[in-house]
Design an enzyme around this catalytic site. Sequence first.
Site, PDB file in Angstrom:
ATOM      1  N   THR A  20       0.823  -1.211   0.000  1.00  0.00           N
ATOM      2  CA  THR A  20       0.000   0.000   0.000  1.00  0.00           C
ATOM      3  C   THR A  20       0.854   1.256   0.000  1.00  0.00           C
ATOM      4  O   THR A  20       0.446   2.298  -0.521  1.00  0.00           O
ATOM      5  CB  THR A  20      -0.932  -0.029   1.232  1.00  0.00           C
ATOM      6  OG1 THR A  20      -1.787  -1.163   1.093  1.00  0.00           O
ATOM      7  CG2 THR A  20      -1.763   1.220   1.361  1.00  0.00           C
ATOM      8  N   TYR A  34      -8.321   0.864  -2.949  1.00  0.00           N
ATOM      9  CA  TYR A  34      -7.193   1.287  -3.785  1.00  0.00           C
ATOM     10  C   TYR A  34      -6.519   0.051  -4.323  1.00  0.00           C
ATOM     11  O   TYR A  34      -6.852  -1.074  -3.934  1.00  0.00           O
ATOM     12  CB  TYR A  34      -6.187   2.108  -2.953  1.00  0.00           C
ATOM     13  CG  TYR A  34      -5.676   1.323  -1.768  1.00  0.00           C
ATOM     14  CD1 TYR A  34      -6.308   1.393  -0.526  1.00  0.00           C
ATOM     15  CD2 TYR A  34      -4.584   0.459  -1.901  1.00  0.00           C
ATOM     16  CE1 TYR A  34      -5.859   0.631   0.545  1.00  0.00           C
ATOM     17  CE2 TYR A  34      -4.136  -0.310  -0.824  1.00  0.00           C
ATOM     18  CZ  TYR A  34      -4.788  -0.212   0.388  1.00  0.00           C
ATOM     19  OH  TYR A  34      -4.359  -0.978   1.439  1.00  0.00           O
ATOM     20  N   THR A 100       1.754  -4.260   4.296  1.00  0.00           N
ATOM     21  CA  THR A 100       1.684  -4.487   5.741  1.00  0.00           C
ATOM     22  C   THR A 100       1.109  -5.860   6.110  1.00  0.00           C
ATOM     23  O   THR A 100       1.264  -6.302   7.246  1.00  0.00           O
ATOM     24  CB  THR A 100       0.835  -3.400   6.427  1.00  0.00           C
ATOM     25  OG1 THR A 100      -0.443  -3.358   5.790  1.00  0.00           O
ATOM     26  CG2 THR A 100       1.505  -2.051   6.331  1.00  0.00           C
ATOM     27  N   ASP A 101       0.454  -6.527   5.151  1.00  0.00           N
ATOM     28  CA  ASP A 101      -0.226  -7.786   5.511  1.00  0.00           C
ATOM     29  C   ASP A 101       0.745  -8.874   5.959  1.00  0.00           C
ATOM     30  O   ASP A 101       0.440  -9.643   6.875  1.00  0.00           O
ATOM     31  CB  ASP A 101      -1.074  -8.291   4.337  1.00  0.00           C
ATOM     32  CG  ASP A 101      -2.329  -7.449   4.132  1.00  0.00           C
ATOM     33  OD1 ASP A 101      -2.600  -6.575   4.984  1.00  0.00           O
ATOM     34  OD2 ASP A 101      -3.026  -7.651   3.132  1.00  0.00           O
ATOM     35  N   LYS A 173       0.731  -7.116  12.771  1.00  0.00           N
ATOM     36  CA  LYS A 173      -0.408  -6.272  12.418  1.00  0.00           C
ATOM     37  C   LYS A 173      -1.578  -6.695  13.292  1.00  0.00           C
ATOM     38  O   LYS A 173      -2.075  -7.815  13.193  1.00  0.00           O
ATOM     39  CB  LYS A 173      -0.743  -6.457  10.948  1.00  0.00           C
ATOM     40  CG  LYS A 173      -1.747  -5.449  10.403  1.00  0.00           C
ATOM     41  CD  LYS A 173      -1.991  -5.706   8.919  1.00  0.00           C
ATOM     42  CE  LYS A 173      -2.607  -4.499   8.257  1.00  0.00           C
ATOM     43  NZ  LYS A 173      -2.726  -4.694   6.804  1.00  0.00           N
ATOM     44  N   GLU A 294      -1.201 -27.469  27.985  1.00  0.00           N
ATOM     45  CA  GLU A 294      -2.521 -27.924  27.539  1.00  0.00           C
ATOM     46  C   GLU A 294      -2.468 -29.305  26.880  1.00  0.00           C
ATOM     47  O   GLU A 294      -3.501 -29.935  26.677  1.00  0.00           O
ATOM     48  CB  GLU A 294      -3.115 -26.916  26.545  1.00  0.00           C
ATOM     49  CG  GLU A 294      -3.659 -25.672  27.205  1.00  0.00           C
ATOM     50  CD  GLU A 294      -5.150 -25.760  27.555  1.00  0.00           C
ATOM     51  OE1 GLU A 294      -5.810 -26.725  27.165  1.00  0.00           O
ATOM     52  OE2 GLU A 294      -5.626 -24.828  28.224  1.00  0.00           O
TER      53      GLU A 294
END
Length: 337
Positions: A20, A34, A100-101, A173, A294
């Site tokens: 981006t 965009y 950024t992903d 993110k 766990e």
Amino acid sequence: KEAAQQQKLANVVILATGGTIAGAGASAANSATYQAAKLGIDKLIAGVPELQDLANVRGEQVMQIASESIGNDDLLKLGKRVAELADSKDVDGIVITHGTDTLEETAYFLNLVEKTDKPIIVVGSMRPGTAMSADGMLNLYNAVAVASSKDARGKGVLVTMNDEIQSGRDVSKAVNIKTEAFKSQWGPLGMVVEGKSYFFRLPAKRHTVNSEFDIKTISKLPAVDIAYGYGNVTDTAYKALAQGGAKAIIHAGTGNGSVSSRVVPALQELRKEGVQIIRSSHVNQGGFVLRNAEQPDDKNDWVVAHDLNPQKARILAMVAMTKTQDSKELQRIFWEY
Ligand SMILES: NC(=O)C[C@H](N)C(=O)O
């Protein structure tokens, strides 16, 4: 006088990959609608003339894609170019512009495999440069500022978003759309304000020059995939990933990396067949998975990802498995990096 000034400035190379930060929308009101990866690196640099006050900056277009499409071969290509530049006497710092992903994945990958203490900064933006209040210009300015700062040396790969300096290992993110998108459960390392870096913390985990991994010796990354834990989950995805050739499966588990009783037998079976099973947590604000908490990991011969989120656990597993197929060694690596 100008020549003397240039000599004093650090030499910073910007490697552009798309995202981006290189995106463009139809109007200034389009902050979320965009196309990513439209502008070339020369236009990005020309858009922030103030960069030249911080450093002697030059750019290279390594690829031009949205970061959700970055693959293992792209990681290797970028990593090898970073290493070549880091070896060059004429380069003091490296900035990578990135979507950024998957920025957190690339930053962590470089943090593991680059044998240099020169600053390596990964940066992106949440809004395209065509939008009102676009954040890319300042993020890029901050990235170049940190890349040219002597204080940033030896701190591992860093990320500059929203005025903060984050460790590439820890950051992810956490929010989309908003510009305050990147968070770490351990907090930022510092701030960058008006072109000056201010550090308050150091990363504690092994990275870059203290890492046992070196991009120069890695030519292929093994297949490691992620399967998600949720209510009513079945073992279908896990089995399909193994059938597709996964050498390790990251269990993006609920809570403490817990595993549904419907899935446990399949994961025990896959481990017997040689697939590594790595338990992580998909909780949003930072997971923390401990061995034998766990699930009986010793008995099952599984590995835990500790505080790494599933996508970061995938990166570390791939890098580690270029060197070892031993689950105890893998677990040692997950504690140390
Ligand atoms: N803000 C962004 O950069 C998102 C975009 N999808 C990318 O990762 O390339």
